[in-house]
Design an enzyme around this catalytic site. Structure first.
Site, PDB file in Angstrom:
ATOM      1  N   GLY A   1       6.684   0.832   5.617  1.00 57.00           N
ATOM      2  CA  GLY A   1       7.520  -0.104   4.861  1.00 57.00           C
ATOM      3  C   GLY A   1       7.498   0.171   3.368  1.00 57.00           C
ATOM      4  O   GLY A   1       8.533   0.151   2.705  1.00 57.00           O
ATOM      5  N   CYS A   2       6.316   0.437   2.848  1.00 55.44           N
ATOM      6  CA  CYS A   2       6.186   0.668   1.396  1.00 55.44           C
ATOM      7  C   CYS A   2       6.850   1.971   0.981  1.00 55.44           C
ATOM      8  O   CYS A   2       7.435   2.061  -0.093  1.00 55.44           O
ATOM      9  CB  CYS A   2       4.713   0.661   0.995  1.00 55.44           C
ATOM     10  N   THR A   3       6.776   2.979   1.850  1.00 57.88           N
ATOM     11  CA  THR A   3       7.444   4.245   1.561  1.00 57.88           C
ATOM     12  C   THR A   3       8.963   4.049   1.581  1.00 57.88           C
ATOM     13  O   THR A   3       9.668   4.530   0.688  1.00 57.88           O
ATOM     14  CB  THR A   3       7.006   5.330   2.568  1.00 57.88           C
TER      15      THR A   3
ATOM     16  N   ALA B   1       9.883   2.177  -1.646  1.00 56.79           N
ATOM     17  CA  ALA B   1       9.790   3.047  -2.825  1.00 56.79           C
ATOM     18  C   ALA B   1      10.929   4.066  -2.845  1.00 56.79           C
ATOM     19  O   ALA B   1      11.543   4.301  -3.895  1.00 56.79           O
ATOM     20  CB  ALA B   1       8.439   3.755  -2.850  1.00 56.79           C
TER      21      ALA B   1
ATOM     22  N   MET C   1       0.811  -1.216   0.000  1.00 53.67           N
ATOM     23  CA  MET C   1       0.000   0.000   0.000  1.00 53.67           C
ATOM     24  C   MET C   1       0.848   1.271   0.000  1.00 53.67           C
ATOM     25  O   MET C   1       1.857   1.350   0.690  1.00 53.67           O
ATOM     26  CB  MET C   1      -0.868  -0.035   1.264  1.00 53.67           C
TER      27      MET C   1
END
Length: 151
Positions: free
Chosen positions: A45-47, A50, A40
């Site tokens: 974590g995803c930030t 990315a 998401m």
């Protein structure tokens, strides 16, 4: 059925964060691909993942590869996420989870959250690495190492 190393990445079409149609067939045969599925936009974590891909994006492109991030977030969410963190690579919306199913990416964390899996394919679309780990920032060095072996 999950893809395995040696398989060819499946054909798929989706919309990117800018509302453009993305067709993987326009890339296969031309350049190696790093396709990463993540849970998401705008989560810690995803930030981190990315931003790590962003910080090393030039290393991937210098080796001729393209990076593509895929989650079930909307195009609008991807547009805001990419703008906020200055992400230079393609983000695709998979809101119906069809691409995730094509690749066989299972749900992680007891089925509560979409899985985090990175696929590296050579320029002909043959998968050379599948890295499945919820450890977000571990994906980038693994993917870069695999791309370096292709060049």
């Amino acid at each position: 059925m999950a893809l395995k190393v040696g398989d060819i990445i499946p054909n798929f079409v989706s919309n990117d964060g800018n509302g453009n149609i993305f067709d993987v067939a326009n890339y296969v045969g031309k350049k190696p691909l790093v396709i990463y599925f993540y849970p998401m936009d705008n989560t810690p974590g995803c930030t981190a993942q990315a931003c790590s891909f962003r910080d090393q994006y030039q290393d991937f492109t210098d080796l001729g590869a393209e990076v593509i991030g895929i989650s079930s977030d909307s195009e609008k969410s991807h547009e805001k996420f990419a703008s906020k963190y200055k992400l230079p690579f393609i983000l695709l919306s998979d809101n119906d989870k069809k691409i995730r199913k094509l690749f066989g990416v299972s749900a992680g964390l007891f089925g509560l959250m979409p899985g985090r899996v990175t696929y590296v394919a050579d320029k002909n679309g043959k998968i050379v690495l599948i890295f499945d780990s919820m450890m977000a920032t571990k994906h980038i060095p693994k993917a870069l190492e695999a791309i370096k072996k292709l060049v």
